[in-house]
Design a protein around this motif. Structure first.
Motif, PDB file in Angstrom:
ATOM      1  N   GLU A  90      -3.739   0.117   1.643  1.00 14.62           N
ATOM      2  CA  GLU A  90      -4.253   0.414   0.173  1.00 14.62           C
ATOM      3  C   GLU A  90      -3.871   1.759  -0.202  1.00 14.62           C
ATOM      4  O   GLU A  90      -3.535   1.921  -1.516  1.00 14.62           O
ATOM      5  CB  GLU A  90      -5.962   0.075   0.214  1.00 14.62           C
ATOM      6  N   ALA A  93       0.087   2.388  -0.748  1.00 12.85           N
ATOM      7  CA  ALA A  93       0.463   1.733  -2.045  1.00 12.85           C
ATOM      8  C   ALA A  93      -0.266   2.637  -3.117  1.00 12.85           C
ATOM      9  O   ALA A  93       0.473   2.659  -4.150  1.00 12.85           O
ATOM     10  CB  ALA A  93      -0.277   0.446  -2.067  1.00 12.85           C
ATOM     11  N   SER A  98       3.273   1.719  -4.869  1.00 14.27           N
ATOM     12  CA  SER A  98       3.827   0.329  -4.336  1.00 14.27           C
ATOM     13  C   SER A  98       3.258  -0.864  -4.409  1.00 14.27           C
ATOM     14  O   SER A  98       1.851  -0.954  -4.573  1.00 14.27           O
ATOM     15  CB  SER A  98       4.368   0.495  -2.833  1.00 14.27           C
ATOM     16  N   HIS A  99       3.973  -2.068  -4.315  1.00 14.75           N
ATOM     17  CA  HIS A  99       3.048  -3.321  -4.602  1.00 14.75           C
ATOM     18  C   HIS A  99       2.980  -4.135  -3.118  1.00 14.75           C
ATOM     19  O   HIS A  99       1.931  -4.926  -2.914  1.00 14.75           O
ATOM     20  CB  HIS A  99       3.741  -4.274  -5.419  1.00 14.75           C
ATOM     21  N   LYS A 100       3.892  -3.841  -2.281  1.00 14.57           N
ATOM     22  CA  LYS A 100       3.830  -4.511  -0.995  1.00 14.57           C
ATOM     23  C   LYS A 100       4.617  -3.366   0.124  1.00 14.57           C
ATOM     24  O   LYS A 100       5.239  -2.714  -0.005  1.00 14.57           O
ATOM     25  CB  LYS A 100       4.915  -5.613  -0.862  1.00 14.57           C
ATOM     26  N   ASN A 271       8.452  -4.189  -3.801  1.00 11.76           N
ATOM     27  CA  ASN A 271       7.973  -4.883  -4.747  1.00 11.76           C
ATOM     28  C   ASN A 271       7.851  -6.241  -4.137  1.00 11.76           C
ATOM     29  O   ASN A 271       8.302  -6.575  -3.023  1.00 11.76           O
ATOM     30  CB  ASN A 271       8.888  -5.040  -6.163  1.00 11.76           C
ATOM     31  N   ILE A 272       7.036  -7.118  -4.886  1.00 13.22           N
ATOM     32  CA  ILE A 272       6.700  -8.372  -4.289  1.00 13.22           C
ATOM     33  C   ILE A 272       7.831  -9.292  -4.301  1.00 13.22           C
ATOM     34  O   ILE A 272       7.880 -10.433  -3.248  1.00 13.22           O
ATOM     35  CB  ILE A 272       5.558  -9.331  -5.198  1.00 13.22           C
TER      36      ILE A 272
END
Length: 404
Positions: A90, A93, A98-100, A271-272
């Motif tokens: 958490e 990110a 960032s997402h992942k 990203n995802i």
């Protein structure tokens, strides 16, 4: 060298593999920007363990977090959840946008993980034929020492007698957007590049290069992978070096200062699309994402921001750079840098940079040579104005010295 130092060095030589050529000093203690040798001599550290100690040696808040966590829980493997991994995800990110996140240990592991991930994305999302994925890299790159990575190095020292190497990499000149455009094919899945080439001698690309790179990667559905293991986390005066050109990578690699020098911690940020292709059992690490590593990394990121180290790197880096450029010495070919990632390149006729580093040691400064004629300078980001000025006096004395 004293007898005790000679003993330490001789014992290393007798039992250790000779894959390093250290400066002749044996260090035993560090605090902030300073390190002390076994004889009690103090030095200003101008290497920061290759930028792993951005927060300064033995930062008390990172130390406290490490000790506290070490008393509670150190390792579970990823077979179980732990209470430090989710907060680490958490917080990193939120810090980087960032997402992942994929946690690993060393920088080289982060690079290898990124190579695997973008290839998998290429096959499963982009539709590249199986076994045909290509990754573009730059000449004079340095991304680590593993077999996969040295296979696309252009440095003979890292490649000779280590082959055969894996295919799938295309090498282009650094800082040349036209070369990147020409190298992209339908099978290109990624462009892996350092924002500033550190090991090559702090090579800074032309202004606007990465803005053009970002456009080319977006237009061709190619993942831009920025290796920010040395440049990231404040070293260049920004959180990430990509921010100097206002771009965002698809994949960002962090390591080194992610632990403030206390523990091996690295991360692939993406990203995802890219990291979302990984499924249980397809990639992993026993130590990656362990609770001790996560607790240390959380503290390392926190002090970097709360104590203004990134802004200090920009401020003191500009002062250091200007001061180095003001040194009038026939030995200097070029001074370059961004933030506290600096280099002095010497004229070849001035001789090897190593002897200047050895002379700097006698003045209380530890710096390291790279690529024969370049002195790399990267002190911890906690350096003060007085310490910069103190260092500049000593650099001026050595760089104007006649070694002939």
């Amino acid at each position: 060298m004293s007898a005790s130092v000679i003993d330490f060095v001789a014992t290393e030589a007798r039992f250790g593999a000779h894959n390093y050529e250290p400066i002749g000093v044996v260090l035993s203690r560090g605090e902030g920007v300073w390190v002390w040798d076994t004889e009690g001599n103090r030095y200003l550290d101008c290497l920061s363990a290759y930028s792993a100690v951005n927060q300064g040696h033995c930062h008390p808040k990172i130390l406290a977090a490490m000790v506290e966590q070490a008393h509670r829980l150190t390792l579970t493997s990823r077979a179980f959840h732990n209470d430090q991994l989710a907060p680490f995800y958490e917080e990193i990110a939120a810090l980087t946008g960032s997402h992942k996140v994929l946690p690993m240990n060393s920088g080289a592991e982060a690079v290898e993980s990124a190579v695997k991930s973008v290839r998998k994305w290429g096959y499963e999302v982009k539709g590249v034929p199986d076994g045909q994925a290509e990754i573009i890299v730059c000449a004079n790159n340095f991304h680590g020492r593993t077999l996969g990575i040295v296979g696309f190095s252009t440095d003979p020292e890292t490649r000779t007698h280590f082959g055969p190497f894996a295919p799938g990499f295309r090498i282009i000149p650094f800082g040349d957007a036209a070369a990147l455009e020409a190298a992209i094919t339908p099978n290109t899945v990624a462009f892996l590049v350092e924002p500033i080439q550190g090991e090559a001698g702090v090579i800074i690309p032309p202004s606007g290069y990465f803005a053009e790179v970002r456009k080319l990667c977006s237009a061709n559905n190619v993942m831009l992978v920025l290796d920010e293991i040395q440049t990231g986390l404040g070293r260049t005066g920004k959180l990430l070096a990509e921010q100097h050109e206002g771009i965002e990578a698809d994949v960002t690699l962090l390591g080194k200062a992610l632990s403030g020098g206390f523990y091996p911690v690295s991360a692939v940020l993406s990203n995802i699309d890219v990291l979302g292709t990984l499924r249980p059992g397809q990639h992993g690490s026993t130590f990656g994402g362990n609770p001790l590593a996560c607790a240390v990394a959380r503290a390392a990121m926190r002090v970097l921001v709360e104590e203004g180290m990134i802004e200090n790197a920009a401020r003191q880096g500009a002062r250091f750079l200007d001061g180095l450029r003001d040194i009038r010495a026939n030995t200097i070919r070029e001074v370059r840098g961004r933030g506290l990632m600096l280099a002095v390149e010497l004229h070849p006729e001035a001789g090897r940079a190593r002897r200047y580093c050895e002379a700097l040691q006698s003045k209380g400064i530890l710096a390291k040579d790279t690529h024969e004629h370049t002195i790399r300078i990267a002190p911890p980001l906690v350096i003060t104005t007085d310490q910069v000025d103190w260092a500049l006096e000593r650099f001026a004395a050595i760089l104007t010295q006649d070694f002939s």
